[in-house]
Design a protein around this motif. Structure first.
Motif, PDB file in Angstrom:
ATOM      1  N   ASP A 114       0.934  -8.104  -3.896  1.00  0.00           N
ATOM      2  CA  ASP A 114       0.215  -9.122  -4.684  1.00  0.00           C
ATOM      3  C   ASP A 114      -0.438  -8.546  -5.934  1.00  0.00           C
ATOM      4  O   ASP A 114      -0.636  -9.262  -6.921  1.00  0.00           O
ATOM      5  N   SER A 115      -0.769  -7.256  -5.911  1.00  0.00           N
ATOM      6  CA  SER A 115      -1.519  -6.693  -7.034  1.00  0.00           C
ATOM      7  C   SER A 115      -0.988  -5.348  -7.523  1.00  0.00           C
ATOM      8  O   SER A 115      -1.568  -4.755  -8.429  1.00  0.00           O
ATOM      9  N   GLU A 116       0.129  -4.881  -6.953  1.00  0.00           N
ATOM     10  CA  GLU A 116       0.603  -3.533  -7.274  1.00  0.00           C
ATOM     11  C   GLU A 116       2.124  -3.506  -7.404  1.00  0.00           C
ATOM     12  O   GLU A 116       2.821  -4.421  -6.955  1.00  0.00           O
ATOM     13  N   PRO A 129      -1.295  -0.429 -10.352  1.00  0.00           N
ATOM     14  CA  PRO A 129      -1.859  -1.785 -10.335  1.00  0.00           C
ATOM     15  C   PRO A 129      -1.229  -2.656 -11.413  1.00  0.00           C
ATOM     16  O   PRO A 129      -0.883  -2.171 -12.497  1.00  0.00           O
ATOM     17  N   ILE A 133      -2.567 -10.787 -13.919  1.00  0.00           N
ATOM     18  CA  ILE A 133      -1.932 -11.734 -12.995  1.00  0.00           C
ATOM     19  C   ILE A 133      -2.266 -13.157 -13.445  1.00  0.00           C
ATOM     20  O   ILE A 133      -3.433 -13.495 -13.658  1.00  0.00           O
TER      21      ILE A 133
END
Length: 354
Positions: A114-116, A129, A133
């Motif tokens: 979701d973030s990386e 990272p 987003i």
């Protein structure tokens, strides 16, 4: 010997062949026809070796897509349970579980959470990272809104990747060495999908280097997720080839059954006990560049004089021009049923011994 005696002997022989080929009775018992060496054959799951190579299981699941990067000289296996990067001598370099938030480039070298992001083109893989987003996970977004959003970023991006998980469509863009993620709800979007032949992908094609498929040259199929089950799947993988059509792959002989020992009836004519197929043990021989692997697996054989056991094995190799870069190849056992199965189902790597 008289003609009558010869006919009687021939008749007895044909009767024995008929009984063996077409009935549940097993005349070819181990003590009568089975060579002593077959007692030393392993199932694949137990490990199989030749003089200089070995076969190791890397997944117990049959659904695995295998790709190769000819520049980085590595393999990526996209399985239903995990994603694995393997180097040119068969050593694991990276592995991540396929959890709900993990998505990946369609046959490319990028894995996202979701973030990386994990860039598997790197020799030393590290997590990076996402710089930004844009999240439409809980908002409405239609196709026209998506097109406007892409106009802002697409031409600036050196890499564009479409991916998805159970909840979201995802777009990842690399702009000036920083990654941007766009998340779009699969349930709140209208007219948005990333099918390879769809309008969105045609208007905004992906930008990244695709991996190459390996190929099973006996059955003429590529190393897609469902490859290996062509014999019983009515829905084959949609394969979009890049350079593969112009590449020559080494030819290998079909994996040979040296001996087949019938164990039980497998299939019967409906509402009768008349057999139409049997399940038994196949003693097999796979030869790769003068390396010989001998092993056993369960095989299904149809009734008939000319039928051969079906063993559901698929052997996948690199294109010819890259076989001098890596001696690694793959073997997939995609058994159609658990009845009488040996427990060997899955994907195997064939690699040099250290």
């Amino acid at each position: 010997m008289t003609k009558k005696n010869k006919k009687m002997i021939l008749g007895c022989f044909l009767l024995l062949v008929f009984i063996q080929k077409c009935t549940p009775i097993n005349i070819t018992s181990a003590s009568l026809f089975k060579k002593k060496e077959y007692e030393n054959y392993n199932y694949l799951k137990d490990g199989v070796n030749s003089e200089n190579f070995k076969i190791e299981r890397i997944s117990e699941n049959g659904y695995n897509l295998i790709g190769y990067d000819e520049i980085g000289n590595y393999f990526i296996v996209y399985g239903d349970e995990k994603i694995t990067k393997i180097n040119n001598v068969g050593e694991e370099q990276f592995k991540i579980d396929r959890l709900g938030n993990v998505s990946y480039a369609n046959f490319g070298s990028y894995v996202f959470t979701d973030s990386e992001i994990y860039d598997l083109t790197q020799e030393k893989i590290k997590v990076t990272p996402l710089n930004k987003i844009i999240d439409f996970s809980n908002k409405e977004l239609n196709k026209e809104g998506f097109f406007k959003l892409m106009e802002t970023y697409y031409n600036k991006a050196s890499h564009v990747v479409y991916a998805f998980n159970t909840k979201n469509y995802k777009v990842y863009l690399k702009i000036e060495n920083e990654w941007l993620g766009i998340y779009i709800s699969r349930f709140k979007s209208s007219g948005i999908n990333f099918y390879p032949t769809g309008e969105i992908v045609k208007k905004y094609p992906e930008k990244f280097k695709k991996l190459l498929f390996l190929k099973n040259t006996v059955d003429n199929v590529y190393s897609t997720r469902s490859s290996g089950n062509e014999g019983f799947s009515s829905v084959p993988d949609p394969v979009i080839l890049t350079d593969e059509m112009n590449l020559e792959y080494p030819k290998y002989k079909e994996i040979k059954t040296s001996f087949y020992h019938k164990d039980n009836t497998y299939g019967t004519i409906a509402y009768t006990s008349i057999p139409v197929s049997f399940i038994g043990t196949s003693y097999l021989k796979l030869e790769i560049n003068k390396e010989v692997f001998k092993f056993k697996e369960k095989g299904i054989k149809s009734v008939g004089f000319l039928s051969s056991p079906k063993n559901y094995l698929s052997y996948y190799v690199l294109p010819k021009r890259y076989t001098n870069k890596s001696k690694v190849s793959f073997l997939k056992l995609f058994y159609p049923t658990n009845i009488g199965a040996s427990g060997s189902k899955g994907l195997y790597i064939i690699k040099p011994k250290k």
